[in-house]
Scaffold this active site. Structure first.
Site, mmCIF file in Angstrom:
data_model
loop_
_atom_site.group_PDB
_atom_site.id
_atom_site.type_symbol
_atom_site.label_atom_id
_atom_site.label_comp_id
_atom_site.label_asym_id
_atom_site.label_seq_id
_atom_site.Cartn_x
_atom_site.Cartn_y
_atom_site.Cartn_z
ATOM 1 N N ARG A 82 0.834 -1.211 0.000
ATOM 2 C CA ARG A 82 0.000 0.000 0.000
ATOM 3 C C ARG A 82 0.861 1.250 0.000
ATOM 4 O O ARG A 82 0.545 2.236 -0.649
ATOM 5 C CB ARG A 82 -0.962 -0.021 1.192
ATOM 6 C CG ARG A 82 -2.044 1.046 1.079
ATOM 7 C CD ARG A 82 -3.149 0.864 2.100
ATOM 8 N NE ARG A 82 -2.641 0.939 3.454
ATOM 9 C CZ ARG A 82 -3.338 0.605 4.532
ATOM 10 N NH1 ARG A 82 -4.576 0.158 4.399
ATOM 11 N NH2 ARG A 82 -2.816 0.692 5.730
ATOM 12 N N LYS A 184 -2.682 6.499 1.339
ATOM 13 C CA LYS A 184 -2.570 6.842 2.764
ATOM 14 C C LYS A 184 -1.666 8.065 2.892
ATOM 15 O O LYS A 184 -0.484 7.968 3.212
ATOM 16 C CB LYS A 184 -2.057 5.639 3.562
ATOM 17 C CG LYS A 184 -2.457 5.731 5.036
ATOM 18 C CD LYS A 184 -2.472 4.377 5.681
ATOM 19 C CE LYS A 184 -2.559 4.445 7.190
ATOM 20 N NZ LYS A 184 -3.822 4.978 7.681
ATOM 21 N N GLU A 220 -16.499 5.568 4.432
ATOM 22 C CA GLU A 220 -15.779 4.963 5.562
ATOM 23 C C GLU A 220 -15.801 5.895 6.760
ATOM 24 O O GLU A 220 -16.364 6.987 6.702
ATOM 25 C CB GLU A 220 -14.345 4.620 5.164
ATOM 26 C CG GLU A 220 -13.484 5.794 4.752
ATOM 27 C CD GLU A 220 -12.052 5.371 4.446
ATOM 28 O OE1 GLU A 220 -11.508 4.526 5.168
ATOM 29 O OE2 GLU A 220 -11.488 5.909 3.489
#
Ligand code: PLP
Ligand code: COI
Length: 340
Positions: A82, A184, A220
């Site tokens: 990620r 992220k 989310e």
């Protein structure tokens, strides 16, 4: 070596300065070999792109002490992957999976006395980061980069751990439809501070974001993904290009499908159709599984299973996931990385 004299069971999710951290520099097209250092500060150019243009990424993963005393990481290769896709999105150099996992290993071993003992409910939280540094002023990719990993022992992210918490639907967006929601990057979190503050001020644990294009679907939570258990017993979680692809969420999809033979679905979750769920939860490395008592939206609180008790399906998913993370339940191939 002895463990640190800490009240492990009373830890919250807070910063603690531990003994060692890993640091590596990228310059002229290559990473150096990296090393452990003791200072918890960095000296960087005032022109660093991480400071001005948000060219930075971070990760979060945990180290667990098993019953037999060994220490293990949960799916660190997924965090490395990620961080690589975040690096691609922000035009930063990739950190290889090997270098990423080796840095985590070094930090855990060097800070072994801070890895909470088995059975305390606490874990060692690792925070890898990648930042653009070096002299610069124009909006462009940095000339140099720093990759670091630091750690600290932590307790639950949401107060109460497995006690349900309530969330509030935010009127703000977390990410743009084709923005950086799936990466992220710190900017996603800077923008979430004010909506979080609004929710906290009203007594909610955090906010739930809706999709930024139509504001009809759940995206989310501020620091975790959402899942629901339908009244028919299916595990459902939103599918969207602007949410963070949670490693915990994908692990739960697997556990629900393979361990419990539940139907699993990644699909649209409409905010006006919460009645389809018997239970709901937030999941993530820091949040683990936090049961959602209710969601406040359009002037009313929609309560799922209960505001005080965790639902039975959420509980069994939690027990299995956490069992795998601590080595008590057999893990799928490749999910566990031993540090020692
Ligand atoms: N969503 C957001 C916005 C997060 O910050 C996190 C935490 O990492 C998650 C979801 C959960 O992701 P993971 O399960 O990989 O920790
Ligand atoms: C994590 O779960 O690791 C996160 O990054 C969530 C939050 C602390 C930002």
């Amino acid at each position: 070596m002895k463990k640190a004299a800490l009240d492990w069971g009373k830890l919250s999710f807070s910063y603690m300065n531990t003994d060692y951290r890993y640091i590596s520099h990228w310059k002229d097209g290559a990473w150096d070999s990296g090393k452990l250092v003791t200072e918890n500060t960095l000296t960087i150019s005032e022109g660093s792109t991480a400071l001005h243009y948000g060219q930075q990424a971070f990760e979060g993963l945990k180290a667990y002490t098993r019953k037999d005393g060994r220490t293990q990481l949960f799916r660190p290769d997924r965090n490395a992957a990620r961080m690589q896709s975040t690096a691609d999105r922000l035009l930063m150099p990739r950190v290889s999976t090997e270098k990423f996992v080796d840095a985590c290993d070094q930090v855990v071993k060097a800070n072994w006395k801070y890895v909470p003992p088995y059975g305390t409910g606490a874990t060692l939280y690792l925070r890898p980061f990648l930042i653009g540094v070096g002299d610069n002023i124009g909006v462009r990719a940095a000339p140099e980069y720093i990759f670091g990993v630091f750690c600290m022992p932590v307790g639950p992210y949401f107060k109460g751990g497995m006690t349900p918490v309530n969330f509030m639907v935010s009127t703000w967006d977390r990410a743009a439809p084709r923005g950086t929601g799936a990466a992220k990057v710190g900017g996603n979190y800077a923008g979430s501070l004010m909506p979080h503050e609004e929710a906290a001020h009203k007594g909610y644990a955090d906010c739930i974001y809706l999709d930024p294009a139509t504001h009809t679907k759940i995206e989310e939570v501020g620091a975790a993904n959402f899942f629901g258990i339908t009244k028919a017993g299916a595990f459902v979680t939103p599918l969207s290009p602007s949410i963070l692809p949670s490693i915990t969420k994908y692990s739960l999809l697997y556990v629900a499908g393979e361990y419990f033979k539940m139907k699993t679905e990644e699909r649209d979750v409409f905010i006006d159709n919460l009645d389809e769920f018997a239970e709901a939860g937030a999941c993530g490395t820091a949040a683990v599984i936090t049961p959602i008592g209710g969601i406040f939206h359009n002037g009313k609180l929609h309560v799922f299973h209960s505001e005080t008790e965790v639902g039975p399906v959420t509980k069994k998913l939690y027990d299995t996931l956490v069992g795998i993370q601590y080595g008590d339940v057999e893990a799928p191939e490749g999910w566990i990385h031993f540090v020692d």
